[in-house]
Design an enzyme around this catalytic site. Structure first.
Site, PDB file in Angstrom:
ATOM      1  N   SER A   1       1.509  -1.264  -0.108  1.00 59.69           N
ATOM      2  CA  SER A   1       0.026  -0.277   0.202  1.00 59.69           C
ATOM      3  C   SER A   1       0.943   1.034   0.458  1.00 59.69           C
ATOM      4  CB  SER A   1      -0.849  -0.280   1.217  1.00 59.69           C
ATOM      5  OG  SER A   1      -0.473   0.720   2.109  1.00 59.69           O
TER       6      SER A   1
ATOM      7  N   LYS B   1      -6.126   5.419   7.984  1.00 56.46           N
ATOM      8  CA  LYS B   1      -5.089   5.978   7.379  1.00 56.46           C
ATOM      9  C   LYS B   1      -5.306   7.885   7.352  1.00 56.46           C
ATOM     10  CE  LYS B   1      -2.793   2.490   4.834  1.00 56.46           C
ATOM     11  NZ  LYS B   1      -2.452   1.646   3.278  1.00 56.46           N
TER      12      LYS B   1
END
Ligand SMILES: [Ca+2]
Ligand SMILES: [Ca+2]
Ligand SMILES: [Ca+2]
Ligand SMILES: [Ca+2]
Ligand SMILES: [Ca+2]
Ligand SMILES: [Ca+2]
Ligand SMILES: [Ca+2]
Ligand SMILES: [Ca+2]
Ligand SMILES: [Ca+2]
Ligand SMILES: [Ca+2]
Ligand SMILES: [Ca+2]
Ligand SMILES: [Ca+2]
Lengths: 235, 235, 235, 235, 235, 235
Positions: free
Chosen positions: A98, A141
């Site tokens: 990611s 996030k």
């Protein structure tokens, strides 16, 4: 201690929202990735991997970046590049792909010398064609980076770049939603590394590629000149 | 036996305050790091790593130093350098990145032939951009070096370089505090490798970089001349 | 069977007093180290290590020797050397760095073609700067070599080179002390590889270095001439 | 099946009396070693080692041979040699260095194209200086080869080369002793590879070395001519 | 999420019907394979293998592809190619050689810049001569791709390429059989990579090979021009 | 499914009668070996070994083949060859050296472009000198190939090449004996790879070697021309 900058422009440095592996628990803390580039033949060096701190999918992500770079830059000349990609002050290992979009952005900044705005963090993986692919934990996030910015002070220009495929899964808390609505914080959904770089730098992607090619040509000339002194010296 | 010097100038040699791994117990004993540089293509060689005596984060620190060196010196020419970094008389393995600033300083001293004052020890890690980052155990390390100097004799110029971020955590004992107040012992808090090198050598960082570039150019010329005999021989 | 010579001069051969690992028991038997040097690009080859018979600190010692050799000889030309360092007729593995001074002396003898007196054995480790460092078991090693010489016949010129730091720890038996007092056997305490080489060869260290540089230049010319045929052939 | 020849001359082939490892039991059966040499840069290839069938001391022996070859042949030119050393039809692995003299003899035969008399077998190890060193099981090995010759037919020229240091340990059976006394079978005790080669080939060692150097020069010219076509072709 | 395209043309991208290894269960999901090619000397890089996510037979399949490419393209010039083969968004490892025909097709598309129709998926292994060999699970794979197309929308041109040897084992469900009869979905049984490429691209195989050779010649010229600047520049 | 051809001529393809390792049971099924050759510097690549599917003695056999090839072809020029040797459609690993003669024959066919008659299978190992050595299970292998031919149809020209040393151990069943007597099936006992190649191809071995040398010279010229542009371009 918060180790990242959330304002100002820096070359070859980016805030990635990666999944950090700290034993049983994983979280989406912003991490500073730095890149150096130089004249050489070692290609793209994943520093975490060199010391067995890079998981398989993280390593695969860097190999995909290397494939993309070769496709874009090594058609009309060989690649004579050393590039070192590093998660600074990370001692616990990195897993997952990611951060691969972030890593490619930092590499392109290093190659082009075009600085990246540190107030924008990014999450997402990238394929060999430069397309952005979805990743996990995007809500967490975004919120994580929002609170770092809040603590360090909002600039009004801060926000997070995410894969367009993750847009439909977001379930943000009210505070973040309000902040986005008020224009204090931003979310950019992107389909390609091109879009991401333009948001991070304010420059056109074509210019970034052109500047990168110029640097790679210089690196090649450095090596060529060893084996072949220029005509001027010999004349 | 105390194996380090605490006075005089030496090139390519430094007193690092690293965490040594001796089984269950770790401590901040000063260690002598030496560096050699020469013409070649092997890059920066971490001797401890070659013999499996370097922990992952120590090894990562050396790779970060290599990234920094490439960024600084390999833009307009390739790096044709062998540099060997060694903890002398260390048989127990080295862990952590708290000696990476020391290692980079010793390497820059070796490259520039600018000597380092042996009365100043250093602790701290460095990132790919040459910024100093905080480390652990700083209080214990300062006190450790203080007592070595005390035993070997104070010169009035001795002291320790530490990361600026560690300044707020110091809890030194009265004797060391008094000694610092009296000007017998010193603590320097630094933000960059540039600052550290200027304190250790008394020379400007620009001069150190310039001298280093000259040596690296000489190393490159050594290799170039193999493939390409000088004009004189051919004329 | 005693496999070492204790008289006469031999090039690239030395009697080291190393700690041999024979399971539970270690002892300070003299061992014959031989070195070969030749034109090539493999550097210094630790034969014991190639076959997994070299402990970590022994291997570190050879890497330190390589650092020293690079610092001394590879400033104005690249090193184009193959050197093989071997403990002859040793089948049990070697541990520790107490033979590293011996190994460096044998290598310098091989490079310079200056022979070493076989009646003098040596123990001690060396750092990257050519300084001799203390080792363990020196008393036992001296006595061991004394009795080998006694059995094979004293020449009056025999003895042992030891690190100067070990001088204070010696507790020799009466027979050895008497023999030293009578000038039948000798102990030399040295601070540097320079001193050791002068004692072992009777030649000045400067001459040894000069001769070594000449051989290394010849090795380089051998390789250069492959890529670049001499003018004579082309004229 | 007896797989070795015990009469006639063959180049690059020898009968070694090595200790074979067949589980709990070891014995001194003659083994055929063959060598090929060719133009290349791979050096001496121990085929058994490439497939993990070579014990540590056997591998060390081959490295010592490589050191000897470099010392003898790579002073005035680099070594551009591929040589493959193989125990033919051996599937059980090889341990010990008692075949290293045989391996070096076969290699020198291959390099010089001087054939070896197949009626003479050899046991012994060799050091980097070409000196023969003692090995174990010599009595059993001699008797083993004697009975192979007896079965295949005595020629009167057959026998075994052994290290001179092993001469004093021989306890041969009466039949072998009588055969030696009658001149039907022979034992040669040698100190150096030079002596062994002269016995095996009937040629002077100087001639063998000269022929080997000529072949190695040819191999070097093969490689040189790739990078640099000769003037004649271009003129 | 369905990660593959089932319409349109893409260069260097293909839908493979491979057996994916997800622990106890394997299935025939379409996977997107991408390839990049560039100037270099690394050959064909199996990205999955670099990160230990490629099983032995999958890795063998890529080595066979490399053999085929060398046979076809490296007879009159050396291969100076980097090609990276990647299963995008696959995190679970790949086993078996049933994707090797797909991988070779994607590689030939990348080399020739001839795009592949994404509506056609392929399963089958290929040998060093370019012949297609049978694989397992073909029925399940065809049906799997049929339902992906159905969900994403039939174009009338979609279908699956399979090894001719597998034709006799097919036991398709009625819906797929009807769809094939009605010309809405297709099955192509092929004997060679040539046939497969022509179906996937609509171009003649000879043209694809010719275009690939032109790109490989360009890559070679890129590398040659480093060592040898063109006459034009020097004139 | 029977995967081999038993009639017709094919280049770089052979039917080997190897011992296949399928767990507890081994058998002598014919296996198709293919070889590709191309311009390069990688030498002979054992594909099975690259994926850890080659046992030690099989790997040793390929190294012996490489030694033979170097001896025959790399005396007057370096070998600039890539050759990939592959057991097609073998997923279970290969053990033993009984296919090494087959592998060498396929390689020589690939190098010379001289086709091999697919109706003749071969078993046997080869040493570095090209001599055929005995192997196990020959009776079973002959019968195995006989029944494959019977099923696919006898041509009258089919048969098996075996090591001459195995001739005395054959205990064939009546059907095979009768078929041989009637001239429907054949057994050839050979001493050298030369004999085997002549039977398999109907061409003289000298011609095969000559054609192979021409191809290897072409491969060398391909590489030479990179570093050295032809005179025509420069004139
Ligand atoms: Ca930069
Ligand atoms: Ca967008
Ligand atoms: Ca220096
Ligand atoms: Ca400061
Ligand atoms: Ca010498
Ligand atoms: Ca002294
Ligand atoms: Ca020969
Ligand atoms: Ca003698
Ligand atoms: Ca492309
Ligand atoms: Ca068809
Ligand atoms: Ca061919
Ligand atoms: Ca015959």
């Amino acid at each position: 201690t918060i180790l990242v900058d959330v304002d100002g422009y820096k070359t070859a440095q980016i805030n990635a929202l990666a999944i950090l592996d700290v034993g049983d628990y994983t979280f989406g803390k912003p991490s500073r990735i730095t890149v150096t580039t130089s004249s050489g033949r070692s290609g793209i060096i994943n520093i975490e991997r060199e010391v067995q701190m890079s998981g398989k999918t993280h390593s695969k992500g860097i190999l995909i970046i290397a494939g993309y770079i070769s496709e874009v830059f090594a058609q009309d000349m060989p690649l004579t590049l050393n590039a070192t990609i590093c998660f600074e002050q990370l001692y616990s290992g990195i897993e997952g792909d990611s951060a691969s979009a972030a890593e490619l952005c930092a590499l392109l900044s290093a190659l082009s010398d075009v600085p990246i705005y540190q107030g924008i963090a990014i999450t997402g993986s990238v394929n060999q064609k430069g397309e952005i692919q979805p990743v996990g934990g995007v809500t967490k996030k975004i919120e994580g980076f929002y609170y770092v910015c809040k603590k360090k002070g909002f600039t009004g220009n801060q926000g997070v770049i995410i894969p367009h495929q993750n847009m439909k899964n977001l379930v943000l808390c009210d505070e973040v939603i309000d902040s986005i609505r008020n224009g204090n914080f931003h979310i950019w959904a992107v389909k390609s590394i091109n879009e991401a770089m333009e948001i991070l730098t304010g420059k056109s992607f074509d210019e970034i590629i052109l500047l990168s090619k110029q640097k790679l040509k210089k690196y090649l000339d450095n090596l060529t000149s060893i084996g072949q002194p220029s005509k001027e010296k010999e004349g």
